[in-house]
Design a protein around this motif. Structure first.
Motif, mmCIF file in Angstrom:
data_model
loop_
_atom_site.group_PDB
_atom_site.id
_atom_site.type_symbol
_atom_site.label_atom_id
_atom_site.label_comp_id
_atom_site.label_asym_id
_atom_site.label_seq_id
_atom_site.Cartn_x
_atom_site.Cartn_y
_atom_site.Cartn_z
ATOM 1 N N MET A 105 0.811 -1.218 0.000
ATOM 2 C CA MET A 105 0.000 0.000 0.000
ATOM 3 C C MET A 105 0.845 1.268 0.000
ATOM 4 S SD MET A 105 -2.925 -1.023 2.683
ATOM 5 C CE MET A 105 -4.339 -1.958 2.207
ATOM 6 N N VAL A 106 1.714 1.418 0.986
ATOM 7 C CA VAL A 106 2.456 2.672 1.148
ATOM 8 C C VAL A 106 3.466 2.879 0.026
ATOM 9 C CG1 VAL A 106 4.054 3.921 2.657
ATOM 10 C CG2 VAL A 106 2.123 2.683 3.628
ATOM 11 N N LEU A 107 4.303 1.891 -0.247
ATOM 12 C CA LEU A 107 5.343 2.024 -1.264
ATOM 13 C C LEU A 107 4.770 2.267 -2.658
ATOM 14 C CD1 LEU A 107 8.417 2.025 -1.499
ATOM 15 C CD2 LEU A 107 8.309 -0.418 -1.951
ATOM 16 N N PRO A 108 3.786 1.471 -3.121
ATOM 17 C CA PRO A 108 3.213 1.766 -4.440
ATOM 18 C C PRO A 108 2.549 3.149 -4.507
ATOM 19 C CG PRO A 108 2.615 -0.444 -3.785
ATOM 20 C CD PRO A 108 3.263 0.200 -2.605
ATOM 21 N N MET A 109 1.883 3.558 -3.425
ATOM 22 C CA MET A 109 1.242 4.878 -3.424
ATOM 23 C C MET A 109 2.299 5.977 -3.470
ATOM 24 S SD MET A 109 -1.425 6.640 -3.628
ATOM 25 C CE MET A 109 -2.834 5.669 -3.233
ATOM 26 N N ALA A 110 3.394 5.807 -2.739
ATOM 27 C CA ALA A 110 4.463 6.808 -2.760
ATOM 28 C C ALA A 110 5.080 6.907 -4.155
ATOM 29 C CB ALA A 110 5.530 6.456 -1.729
ATOM 30 N N LYS A 111 5.286 5.771 -4.812
ATOM 31 C CA LYS A 111 5.833 5.792 -6.176
ATOM 32 C C LYS A 111 4.860 6.459 -7.136
ATOM 33 C CE LYS A 111 8.943 1.868 -5.861
ATOM 34 N NZ LYS A 111 9.314 0.550 -6.374
ATOM 35 N N TYR A 112 3.579 6.155 -6.988
ATOM 36 C CA TYR A 112 2.566 6.775 -7.840
ATOM 37 C C TYR A 112 2.538 8.287 -7.648
ATOM 38 C CZ TYR A 112 -2.006 8.290 -9.456
ATOM 39 O OH TYR A 112 -3.008 8.985 -10.056
ATOM 40 N N LEU A 113 2.538 8.732 -6.388
ATOM 41 C CA LEU A 113 2.513 10.168 -6.112
ATOM 42 C C LEU A 113 3.778 10.853 -6.621
ATOM 43 C CD1 LEU A 113 0.927 10.214 -2.545
ATOM 44 C CD2 LEU A 113 -0.157 10.823 -4.712
ATOM 45 N N ALA A 114 4.920 10.171 -6.550
ATOM 46 C CA ALA A 114 6.164 10.735 -7.077
ATOM 47 C C ALA A 114 6.084 10.897 -8.591
ATOM 48 C CB ALA A 114 7.350 9.854 -6.698
ATOM 49 N N ARG A 115 5.495 9.905 -9.283
ATOM 50 C CA ARG A 115 5.325 10.013 -10.746
ATOM 51 C C ARG A 115 4.400 11.156 -11.100
ATOM 52 N NH1 ARG A 115 4.772 3.840 -11.900
ATOM 53 N NH2 ARG A 115 3.002 4.285 -10.616
ATOM 54 N N VAL A 116 3.290 11.283 -10.360
ATOM 55 C CA VAL A 116 2.338 12.368 -10.615
ATOM 56 C C VAL A 116 3.021 13.715 -10.407
ATOM 57 C CG1 VAL A 116 0.244 13.470 -9.731
ATOM 58 C CG2 VAL A 116 0.267 11.016 -10.139
ATOM 59 N N GLU A 117 3.802 13.832 -9.345
ATOM 60 C CA GLU A 117 4.514 15.087 -9.064
ATOM 61 C C GLU A 117 5.544 15.383 -10.151
ATOM 62 O OE1 GLU A 117 5.416 18.574 -7.037
ATOM 63 O OE2 GLU A 117 3.720 17.203 -6.821
ATOM 64 N N ALA A 118 6.256 14.340 -10.614
ATOM 65 C CA ALA A 118 7.243 14.541 -11.685
ATOM 66 C C ALA A 118 6.554 14.998 -12.972
ATOM 67 C CB ALA A 118 8.021 13.249 -11.926
ATOM 68 N N ARG A 119 5.409 14.404 -13.283
ATOM 69 C CA ARG A 119 4.662 14.842 -14.477
ATOM 70 C C ARG A 119 4.206 16.283 -14.335
ATOM 71 N NH1 ARG A 119 0.946 9.604 -14.775
ATOM 72 N NH2 ARG A 119 2.501 8.152 -15.554
ATOM 73 N N ARG A 120 3.744 16.640 -13.134
ATOM 74 C CA ARG A 120 3.274 18.006 -12.908
ATOM 75 C C ARG A 120 4.426 18.994 -13.069
ATOM 76 N NH1 ARG A 120 3.372 21.742 -9.262
ATOM 77 N NH2 ARG A 120 4.441 20.495 -7.710
ATOM 78 N N LYS A 121 5.598 18.654 -12.504
ATOM 79 C CA LYS A 121 6.753 19.538 -12.632
ATOM 80 C C LYS A 121 7.218 19.635 -14.074
ATOM 81 C CE LYS A 121 8.600 19.303 -7.985
ATOM 82 N NZ LYS A 121 9.722 18.934 -7.142
ATOM 83 N N ALA A 122 7.196 18.513 -14.799
ATOM 84 C CA ALA A 122 7.582 18.531 -16.208
ATOM 85 C C ALA A 122 6.623 19.398 -17.012
ATOM 86 C CB ALA A 122 7.617 17.109 -16.766
ATOM 87 N N LYS A 123 5.339 19.294 -16.689
ATOM 88 C CA LYS A 123 4.333 20.100 -17.380
ATOM 89 C C LYS A 123 4.546 21.580 -17.083
ATOM 90 C CE LYS A 123 -0.593 19.742 -18.301
ATOM 91 N NZ LYS A 123 -1.847 19.159 -17.865
ATOM 92 N N GLU A 124 4.845 21.925 -15.822
ATOM 93 C CA GLU A 124 5.120 23.314 -15.461
ATOM 94 C C GLU A 124 6.369 23.806 -16.177
ATOM 95 O OE1 GLU A 124 5.416 23.684 -11.247
ATOM 96 O OE2 GLU A 124 3.247 23.498 -10.932
ATOM 97 N N GLY A 125 7.405 22.961 -16.250
ATOM 98 C CA GLY A 125 8.637 23.331 -16.958
ATOM 99 C C GLY A 125 8.375 23.602 -18.422
ATOM 100 N N THR A 126 7.552 22.766 -19.053
ATOM 101 C CA THR A 126 7.193 22.958 -20.456
ATOM 102 C C THR A 126 6.423 24.253 -20.620
ATOM 103 O OG1 THR A 126 7.045 20.567 -20.723
ATOM 104 C CG2 THR A 126 6.028 21.909 -22.416
ATOM 105 N N GLN A 127 5.521 24.528 -19.694
ATOM 106 C CA GLN A 127 4.725 25.756 -19.741
ATOM 107 C C GLN A 127 5.642 26.970 -19.642
ATOM 108 O OE1 GLN A 127 1.567 25.642 -20.424
ATOM 109 N NE2 GLN A 127 1.138 27.812 -20.297
ATOM 110 N N GLU A 128 6.646 26.916 -18.756
ATOM 111 C CA GLU A 128 7.579 28.028 -18.621
ATOM 112 C C GLU A 128 8.384 28.221 -19.886
ATOM 113 O OE1 GLU A 128 9.945 27.351 -15.156
ATOM 114 O OE2 GLU A 128 8.233 27.455 -13.797
ATOM 115 N N VAL A 129 8.820 27.136 -20.521
ATOM 116 C CA VAL A 129 9.581 27.232 -21.766
ATOM 117 C C VAL A 129 8.721 27.862 -22.848
ATOM 118 C CG1 VAL A 129 10.630 25.867 -23.609
ATOM 119 C CG2 VAL A 129 11.144 25.351 -21.229
#
Length: 156
Positions: A105-129
């Motif tokens: 439960m905890v480890l898969p959820m943490a990995k999922y949330l990390a992926r979601v956060e990485a996608r969000r940051k990548a999307k923000e980076g693309t938006q800034e570019v």
């Protein structure tokens, strides 16, 4: 003077229930109770037989005698008996429960949330570019217009 009406106990209780935390807690308790049955089955069906290969199948029967003579069991027992097997069984149940909760439960959820956060940051980076690129294009257009005006005025 105007008196402010204090919310009643019933209103506060209703607000507490409607917050959502109570429902989440109730779901957690129900799932925890169901999960406890699974862990107990694993301990009784897997762990106890493995321990039984070494000694007895039931960890509860492991004990040490603190004051002799240790005879009998239950209310008829004499002496002082330390039942360390039941503590070991409860500890194993806890460790198994914690491991299953963490790894399933905890480890898969943490990995999922990390992926979601990485996608969000990548999307923000693309938006800034994109925003920077648009700004650069607008500056180039402005510079071209200024240069065009300057060229047009010098020819007059």
């Amino acid at each position: 003077m105007s008196e402010k009406k204090q919310p009643g106990v019933w209103d506060g209780f209703k607000a507490f229930l409607m917050r959502g935390n109570v429902v989440d807690l109730a779901v957690a308790v129900v799932i925890g109770a169901a999960f406890t049955n699974i862990v107990n089955s694993v301990v009784k069906g897997v762990i106890n037989p493995l321990v039984g290969a070494i000694g007895t199948k039931n960890l509860d029967s492991y004990s040490s005698c603190l004051k002799s003579p240790c005879t009998g069991s239950g209310d008829n027992a004499t002496g002082i008996r330390i039942m360390w097997g039941s503590v070991l069984g409860a500890t194993l149940s806890f460790v198994i429960t914690a491991a299953v909760v963490y790894f399933l439960m905890v480890l898969p959820m943490a990995k999922y949330l990390a992926r979601v956060e990485a996608r969000r940051k990548a999307k923000e980076g693309t938006q800034e570019v994109i925003e920077v690129t648009e700004l650069e294009v607008l500056k180039e257009i402005r510079d071209a217009l200024v240069a065009q005006r300057g060229t047009g005025h010098s020819q007059d």
